[in-house]
Design an enzyme around this catalytic site. Structure first.
Site, PDB file in Angstrom:
ATOM      1  N   LYS A  35      77.263  10.286  44.555  1.00  0.00           N
ATOM      2  CA  LYS A  35      75.951  10.117  45.192  1.00  0.00           C
ATOM      3  C   LYS A  35      75.355  11.485  45.517  1.00  0.00           C
ATOM      4  O   LYS A  35      76.077  12.490  45.541  1.00  0.00           O
ATOM      5  CB  LYS A  35      76.108   9.274  46.459  1.00  0.00           C
ATOM      6  CG  LYS A  35      77.013   9.926  47.510  1.00  0.00           C
ATOM      7  CD  LYS A  35      77.459   8.947  48.582  1.00  0.00           C
ATOM      8  CE  LYS A  35      78.326   9.642  49.624  1.00  0.00           C
ATOM      9  NZ  LYS A  35      78.959   8.678  50.542  1.00  0.00           N
ATOM     10  N   ARG A 133      78.550  -0.061  60.203  1.00  0.00           N
ATOM     11  CA  ARG A 133      77.496   0.524  59.376  1.00  0.00           C
ATOM     12  C   ARG A 133      77.233  -0.498  58.269  1.00  0.00           C
ATOM     13  O   ARG A 133      76.684  -1.552  58.547  1.00  0.00           O
ATOM     14  CB  ARG A 133      77.949   1.901  58.852  1.00  0.00           C
ATOM     15  CG  ARG A 133      76.822   2.713  58.240  1.00  0.00           C
ATOM     16  CD  ARG A 133      77.267   4.079  57.748  1.00  0.00           C
ATOM     17  NE  ARG A 133      78.166   4.005  56.585  1.00  0.00           N
ATOM     18  CZ  ARG A 133      78.549   5.042  55.858  1.00  0.00           C
ATOM     19  NH1 ARG A 133      78.118   6.258  56.171  1.00  0.00           N
ATOM     20  NH2 ARG A 133      79.356   4.896  54.833  1.00  0.00           N
ATOM     21  N   HIS A 165      85.028   0.591  54.560  1.00  0.00           N
ATOM     22  CA  HIS A 165      84.917   2.052  54.693  1.00  0.00           C
ATOM     23  C   HIS A 165      85.392   2.477  56.080  1.00  0.00           C
ATOM     24  O   HIS A 165      85.115   1.799  57.066  1.00  0.00           O
ATOM     25  CB  HIS A 165      83.457   2.466  54.483  1.00  0.00           C
ATOM     26  CG  HIS A 165      83.241   3.943  54.318  1.00  0.00           C
ATOM     27  ND1 HIS A 165      83.853   4.690  53.330  1.00  0.00           N
ATOM     28  CD2 HIS A 165      82.462   4.815  55.007  1.00  0.00           C
ATOM     29  CE1 HIS A 165      83.465   5.949  53.436  1.00  0.00           C
ATOM     30  NE2 HIS A 165      82.624   6.061  54.443  1.00  0.00           N
ATOM     31  N   TYR A 266      60.225  36.604  61.017  1.00  0.00           N
ATOM     32  CA  TYR A 266      59.439  35.890  62.034  1.00  0.00           C
ATOM     33  C   TYR A 266      60.058  36.000  63.420  1.00  0.00           C
ATOM     34  O   TYR A 266      61.271  35.847  63.581  1.00  0.00           O
ATOM     35  CB  TYR A 266      59.344  34.404  61.677  1.00  0.00           C
ATOM     36  CG  TYR A 266      58.476  34.095  60.486  1.00  0.00           C
ATOM     37  CD1 TYR A 266      57.135  34.468  60.448  1.00  0.00           C
ATOM     38  CD2 TYR A 266      59.003  33.407  59.406  1.00  0.00           C
ATOM     39  CE1 TYR A 266      56.345  34.167  59.344  1.00  0.00           C
ATOM     40  CE2 TYR A 266      58.218  33.085  58.298  1.00  0.00           C
ATOM     41  CZ  TYR A 266      56.891  33.475  58.272  1.00  0.00           C
ATOM     42  OH  TYR A 266      56.119  33.169  57.192  1.00  0.00           O
ATOM     43  N   CYS A 313      63.720  32.169  56.528  1.00  0.00           N
ATOM     44  CA  CYS A 313      62.383  31.640  56.240  1.00  0.00           C
ATOM     45  C   CYS A 313      62.481  30.546  55.175  1.00  0.00           C
ATOM     46  O   CYS A 313      63.571  30.181  54.743  1.00  0.00           O
ATOM     47  CB  CYS A 313      61.476  32.764  55.746  1.00  0.00           C
ATOM     48  SG  CYS A 313      61.458  34.210  56.832  1.00  0.00           S
ATOM     49  N   ASP A 315      61.665  30.493  51.989  1.00  0.00           N
ATOM     50  CA  ASP A 315      62.067  30.883  50.632  1.00  0.00           C
ATOM     51  C   ASP A 315      62.957  32.113  50.606  1.00  0.00           C
ATOM     52  O   ASP A 315      63.280  32.608  49.536  1.00  0.00           O
ATOM     53  CB  ASP A 315      60.823  31.226  49.796  1.00  0.00           C
ATOM     54  CG  ASP A 315      59.691  30.266  50.038  1.00  0.00           C
ATOM     55  OD1 ASP A 315      59.869  29.090  49.715  1.00  0.00           O
ATOM     56  OD2 ASP A 315      58.656  30.688  50.590  1.00  0.00           O
TER      57      ASP A 315
HETATM   58  C1  LIG Z   1      80.345   8.874  50.551  1.00  0.00           C
HETATM   59  C2  LIG Z   1      81.280   7.752  50.460  1.00  0.00           C
HETATM   60  C3  LIG Z   1      82.617   7.948  50.062  1.00  0.00           C
HETATM   61  C4  LIG Z   1      83.217   9.314  49.833  1.00  0.00           C
HETATM   62  O1  LIG Z   1      83.540   9.885  51.061  1.00  0.00           O
HETATM   63  P1  LIG Z   1      84.276  11.319  51.142  1.00  0.00           P
HETATM   64  O2  LIG Z   1      84.602  11.458  52.565  1.00  0.00           O
HETATM   65  O3  LIG Z   1      83.259  12.315  50.686  1.00  0.00           O
HETATM   66  O4  LIG Z   1      85.449  11.225  50.255  1.00  0.00           O
HETATM   67  C5  LIG Z   1      83.410   6.841  49.892  1.00  0.00           C
HETATM   68  N1  LIG Z   1      82.939   5.602  50.129  1.00  0.00           N
HETATM   69  C6  LIG Z   1      81.670   5.382  50.542  1.00  0.00           C
HETATM   70  C7  LIG Z   1      81.212   4.005  50.789  1.00  0.00           C
HETATM   71  C8  LIG Z   1      80.811   6.447  50.733  1.00  0.00           C
HETATM   72  O5  LIG Z   1      79.564   6.225  51.153  1.00  0.00           O
END
Ligand SMILES: *Cc1c(COP(=O)(O)O)cnc(C)c1O
Length: 372
Positions: A35, A133, A165, A266, A313, A315
């Site tokens: 991702k 979540r 998870h 800045y 900044c 850039d």
């Molecule tokens: C991002 C994610 C992972 C990977 O997690 P890491 O801690 O980067 O290994 C695994 N499962 C789900 C559902 C995630 O969103």
């Protein structure tokens, strides 16, 4: 072509890390989590390296990311797990992307898309085992299983995975870890009772931190992100033999001598206390070098550390090079594996009070990824 900044990605390091994770997974399949543009490393080349290293599947948050993998020619099994109403489920099925569902309406939407397109729908059911979540809360899990069993019997949706998870796998000994493992076992038992837990169903729970520390959490597959990129999932426990894949560099755009008493960037947060040479480093917060790095980070340039001087900044930022200056065009390493003395991504994360996930995923689209 010279570019102001470049993120070099060492694909051999990715392959090494995935192979190491495969050993740690003890025979479970490895899903490479790619991702967010493969955590900023460049989606397709990094994914291909992960597959070469032994990953058998790839995972993305969004369908759009999985479709980009297919467009890039990746044919491996794919799973996407964050899907809201109205998302391109038809396209996902046509591209053979497996989809996660955590409630009955989404499962029904997937079934409708399967009927409409005539494509097989392969779904993974997500249980919320204590992170609050994604996933179905255990109270809603039996109803989700019942609907899945009905759709499975009808031939509309094949259930191919059961998963959850961890909230705290990176905090060894956290009491929620055992609680989540127990809740996952309960969720699996309920699935078995409903007849949606056959031997073809892949059970998966572990992220990178869990792969490294919790053999009990391996099940049939592990989903590894951060460790694949060579960044430690539990920095307090060391690097686990992982190799950081990304090196972020920039080339000095301007070097100039300034007198003592010069206010730099800045807000004049820094004022030179002597005559010195400043270097302009052409990468800024629009490229993921957080403004918060002002006064907190160092780069590697000309064989030594140099402080980020004054405000970062949009850039660019300045470094103070003293009387040992670099010239325009010379390379500055913001972070790398650390073998030459350059800061690591972990050091940037520590200095900025964040985690390496955020350091690498924030590198912006103006910075080309160069794979080798
Ligand atoms: C991002 C994610 C992972 C990977 O997690 P890491 O801690 O980067 O290994 C695994 N499962 C789900 C559902 C995630 O969103």
């Amino acid at each position: 072509m010279a570019t102001p900044a470049t993120a070099r990605v060492d694909l051999a390091a990715i392959r090494h890390n995935v192979a190491l994770l495969g050993e740690r997974a003890g025979g479970a399949e490895v899903m490479g989590v790619v991702k967010a543009d493969a955590y900023g490393h460049g989606l397709v080349p990094t994914s291909e390296a992960a597959l070469e290293g032994g990953a058998s599947r790839l995972g993305t948050a969004y369908i759009r990311e999985a479709l980009a993998l297919r467009e890039g020619g990746v044919t491996a099994p794919l799973l996407s797990w964050i899907i809201g109403p109205g998302e391109p489920i038809d396209e996902a099925l046509e591209a053979g992307v497996e989809l996660s569902a955590a409630d009955v309406p989404l499962l029904d939407e997937i079934a409708a898309a399967a009927r409409r397109t005539g494509r097989a729908a392969r779904a993974h059911l997500e249980a919320d085992t204590g992170m609050s979540r994604g996933g179905a809360p255990l109270a809603a899990w039996p109803a989700l299983l019942a609907r899945a069993a009905a759709l499975h019997a009808e031939g509309a949706v094949e259930i191919v995975g059961l998963w959850s998870h961890f909230a705290c796998a990176d905090i060894p000994g956290h009491p929620s870890i055992e609680a989540q493992l127990d809740a996952f076992e309960t969720a699996l038992r309920l699935a078995e009772k409903e007849g949606v837990a056959g031997s073809h169903v892949i059970r998966h729970l572990a992220n990178s931190a869990a792969v490294m520390t919790l053999p009990r959490a391996r099940y049939d597959m592990v989903r590894t992100g951060i460790a694949m990129y060579g960044l430690s999932p539990i920095p307090e426990l060391g690097d686990f033999g992982l190799r950081q894949a990304m090196t972020l560099t920039a080339r000095i755009a301007l070097a100039k001598r300034v007198p003592a008493g010069s206010g730099v960037s800045y807000g004049h947060l820094h004022v030179t206390d002597r005559e010195t040479t400043l270097g302009l480093v052409p990468i800024g917060y629009a490229d993921g070098i957080l403004r918060h790095a002002t006064g907190r980070a160092e780069v590697w340039a000309g064989g030594r550390r140099r402080p980020v001087t004054g405000r970062v900044c949009m850039d660019q930022f300045m470094i103070d090079m003293g009387d040992d200056p670099l010239a325009a065009g010379d390379e500055v390493v913001l972070f790398g594996p650390g073998e030459e003395g350059e800061p690591t991504a972990q050091e940037w994360a520590d200095n900025l009070g964040t985690i390496t996930h955020e350091i690498v995923t924030r590198i912006g689209s103006r910075v080309p990824r160069v794979h080798g």
